[in-house]
Design an enzyme around this catalytic site. Structure first.
Site, PDB file in Angstrom:
ATOM      1  N   ASN A   1       1.443   0.626  -2.208  1.00 35.82           N
ATOM      2  CA  ASN A   1       1.150   1.525  -1.094  1.00 35.82           C
ATOM      3  C   ASN A   1       2.423   2.309  -0.824  1.00 35.82           C
ATOM      4  O   ASN A   1       3.373   1.774  -0.258  1.00 35.82           O
ATOM      5  CB  ASN A   1       0.737   0.690   0.133  1.00 35.82           C
ATOM      6  CG  ASN A   1       0.545   1.555   1.368  1.00 35.82           C
ATOM      7  OD1 ASN A   1       0.588   2.778   1.289  1.00 35.82           O
ATOM      8  ND2 ASN A   1       0.331   0.915   2.509  1.00 35.82           N
TER       9      ASN A   1
ATOM     10  N   SER B   1       6.494  -7.696   2.355  1.00 38.13           N
ATOM     11  CA  SER B   1       7.771  -8.036   1.722  1.00 38.13           C
ATOM     12  C   SER B   1       7.605  -8.811   0.415  1.00 38.13           C
ATOM     13  O   SER B   1       8.368  -9.729   0.120  1.00 38.13           O
ATOM     14  CB  SER B   1       8.671  -8.807   2.702  1.00 38.13           C
ATOM     15  OG  SER B   1       8.925  -8.020   3.840  1.00 38.13           O
TER      16      SER B   1
ATOM     17  N   GLU C   1      -0.475  -0.211  10.071  1.00 33.05           N
ATOM     18  CA  GLU C   1       0.207   0.978  10.593  1.00 33.05           C
ATOM     19  C   GLU C   1      -0.795   1.982  11.146  1.00 33.05           C
ATOM     20  O   GLU C   1      -0.529   2.676  12.127  1.00 33.05           O
ATOM     21  CB  GLU C   1       1.085   1.597   9.488  1.00 33.05           C
ATOM     22  CG  GLU C   1       2.326   0.741   9.251  1.00 33.05           C
ATOM     23  CD  GLU C   1       2.877   0.788   7.839  1.00 33.05           C
ATOM     24  OE1 GLU C   1       2.530   1.691   7.066  1.00 33.05           O
ATOM     25  OE2 GLU C   1       3.661  -0.129   7.500  1.00 33.05           O
TER      26      GLU C   1
ATOM     27  N   LYS D   1       2.953   4.707   1.113  1.00 32.84           N
ATOM     28  CA  LYS D   1       3.098   5.166   2.510  1.00 32.84           C
ATOM     29  C   LYS D   1       3.552   6.634   2.525  1.00 32.84           C
ATOM     30  O   LYS D   1       3.111   7.409   1.678  1.00 32.84           O
ATOM     31  CB  LYS D   1       4.024   4.223   3.284  1.00 32.84           C
ATOM     32  CG  LYS D   1       3.541   2.765   3.176  1.00 32.84           C
ATOM     33  CD  LYS D   1       4.240   1.811   4.092  1.00 32.84           C
ATOM     34  CE  LYS D   1       3.669   0.400   3.885  1.00 32.84           C
ATOM     35  NZ  LYS D   1       4.256  -0.610   4.778  1.00 32.84           N
TER      36      LYS D   1
ATOM     37  N   HIS E   1      -5.099  -0.418   7.360  1.00 32.98           N
ATOM     38  CA  HIS E   1      -3.705  -0.859   7.353  1.00 32.98           C
ATOM     39  C   HIS E   1      -3.175  -0.985   8.785  1.00 32.98           C
ATOM     40  O   HIS E   1      -3.527  -0.192   9.649  1.00 32.98           O
ATOM     41  CB  HIS E   1      -2.842   0.133   6.557  1.00 32.98           C
ATOM     42  CG  HIS E   1      -1.500  -0.426   6.219  1.00 32.98           C
ATOM     43  ND1 HIS E   1      -0.474  -0.463   7.130  1.00 32.98           N
ATOM     44  CD2 HIS E   1      -1.023  -1.007   5.088  1.00 32.98           C
ATOM     45  CE1 HIS E   1       0.576  -1.034   6.561  1.00 32.98           C
ATOM     46  NE2 HIS E   1       0.267  -1.371   5.325  1.00 32.98           N
TER      47      HIS E   1
ATOM     48  N   GLU F   1      -2.280  -8.906   5.339  1.00 30.41           N
ATOM     49  CA  GLU F   1      -0.913  -8.441   5.567  1.00 30.41           C
ATOM     50  C   GLU F   1      -0.476  -8.874   6.966  1.00 30.41           C
ATOM     51  O   GLU F   1      -0.755  -8.168   7.944  1.00 30.41           O
ATOM     52  CB  GLU F   1      -0.839  -6.912   5.460  1.00 30.41           C
ATOM     53  CG  GLU F   1      -1.222  -6.365   4.100  1.00 30.41           C
ATOM     54  CD  GLU F   1      -0.552  -5.035   3.809  1.00 30.41           C
ATOM     55  OE1 GLU F   1       0.052  -4.939   2.740  1.00 30.41           O
ATOM     56  OE2 GLU F   1      -0.621  -4.119   4.650  1.00 30.41           O
TER      57      GLU F   1
ATOM     58  N   GLY G   1       7.583  -4.844   5.796  1.00 28.96           N
ATOM     59  CA  GLY G   1       8.812  -4.061   5.868  1.00 28.96           C
ATOM     60  C   GLY G   1       9.953  -4.782   6.567  1.00 28.96           C
ATOM     61  O   GLY G   1      10.976  -4.181   6.882  1.00 28.96           O
TER      62      GLY G   1
HETATM   63  P1  13P Z   1       6.318  -4.023   2.433  1.00 28.25           P
HETATM   64  O1  13P Z   1       6.059  -4.509   1.039  1.00 28.25           O
HETATM   65  O2  13P Z   1       7.323  -2.908   2.499  1.00 28.25           O
HETATM   66  O3  13P Z   1       6.616  -5.154   3.372  1.00 28.25           O
HETATM   67  O4  13P Z   1       4.943  -3.363   2.956  1.00 28.25           O
HETATM   68  C1  13P Z   1       3.763  -4.063   2.812  1.00 28.25           C
HETATM   69  C2  13P Z   1       2.637  -3.138   3.133  1.00 28.25           C
HETATM   70  O5  13P Z   1       2.474  -2.714   4.257  1.00 28.25           O
HETATM   71  C3  13P Z   1       1.744  -2.744   2.030  1.00 28.25           C
HETATM   72  O6  13P Z   1       0.626  -2.102   2.525  1.00 28.25           O
END
Ligand code: 13P
Length: 256
Positions: free
Chosen positions: A9, A214, A98, A11, A96, A168, A174
């Site tokens: 992803n 992560s 976010e 982003k 997601h 997740e 992150g």
């Molecule tokens: P990270 O791997 O940066 O923690 O992000 C995970 C994520 O949100 C994948 O959709």
């Protein structure tokens, strides 16, 4: 039994030029390898055509991070699943954390989006997971159950072929903090039981449930090797070809 899926992803990173270069680098690193699973990269909308030109399977596929909840019409700024399909996407990430947080997206919206994703012949990757304070309050399972129950039974069609889940935990996204193998396995097994209750045992047996948060080359093998973890949804580590391929190597090793 379940093929792994390692999905990047991206982003809000990588315009068309940088994105095509990254996809090419990943494809080159995987060149000639016969993988036991599937590999996907999900760039921003505008980068999809450039990436799809170099990632049309064998083995890297292209996906999207979002879509409209409408087919077409007066919806300024939106992009439909059918358009994404035409542009070369094969999967769409929905739900997601976010988007739940920053765009205030809700279960009702996820249902409409996933139905359109399926109607366009694409696969949905539906994300869910608890926040830190919910875990600390001992509510992780209850939150996850509510998130799955709020969407899966409402879908027109959801099966192990057109739908992938991605657990997740928000506190691991992150942050560099990863769920322990025990924490991940517990929620994945629990999620699979919820899917069995909602969609039937057969669907639950075959549905892929990815872990996200992560995930990196150093922990991919252990996480993806867990009995109910069928791959990863990768954020930061998906932006470097060597790290992303390192995670794919972990998935390959876990697949035996
Ligand atoms: P990270 O791997 O940066 O923690 O992000 C995970 C994520 O949100 C994948 O959709």
């Amino acid at each position: 039994m379940r093929r792994y899926l390692v999905a990047g992803n991206w982003k809000l990173n990588k315009g068309p030029a940088e994105g095509a270069a990254l996809a090419r680098e990943i494809s080159e690193l995987l060149q000639g390898r016969k993988l036991k699973g599937d590999v996907l990269v999900c760039p921003p909308y505008v980068t999809i055509p450039a990436v799809a030109a170099v990632a049309q399977g064998d083995p890297v596929l292209t996906g999207a991070q979002n879509c409209a909840d409408q087919d077409q019409g007066a919806y300024t700024g939106e992009v439909s699943p059918a358009m994404l399909s035409e542009a070369g996407a094969r999967y769409v990430i929905i739900g997601h954390s976010e988007r739940r947080e920053y765009q205030r997206e809700t279960d009702e919206l996820f249902v409409r989006k996933i139905n359109l994703v399926h109607q366009a012949g694409l696969k949905a990757i539906f994300c869910y997971g608890e926040k830190l304070e919910q875990r600390q309050a001992g509510q992780a399972q209850a939150v996850v159950k509510a998130q799955l129950e709020g969407v899966l039974p409402q879908l027109e069609s959801a099966d192990a072929y057109n739908t992938v889940l991605a657990y997740e935990p928000v506190w691991a996204i992150g942050t560099g903090e990863t769920a322990t193998p025990a924490q991940a396995q517990e929620i994945h097994a629990f999620s699979r039981q919820v899917v069995a209750d909602l969609l039937g045992a057969k669907v639950a047996e075959y549905m892929r449930i990815l872990y996200g948060g992560s995930c990196k080359p150093g922990n991919a093998r252990e996480l993806i090797g867990l009995p109910d973890v069928d791959g990863g949804l990768i954020g930061g580590a998906a932006l470097k070809a060597a790290d992303f391929v390192g995670i794919i190597d972990g998935a390959e090793a876990a697949a035996g």
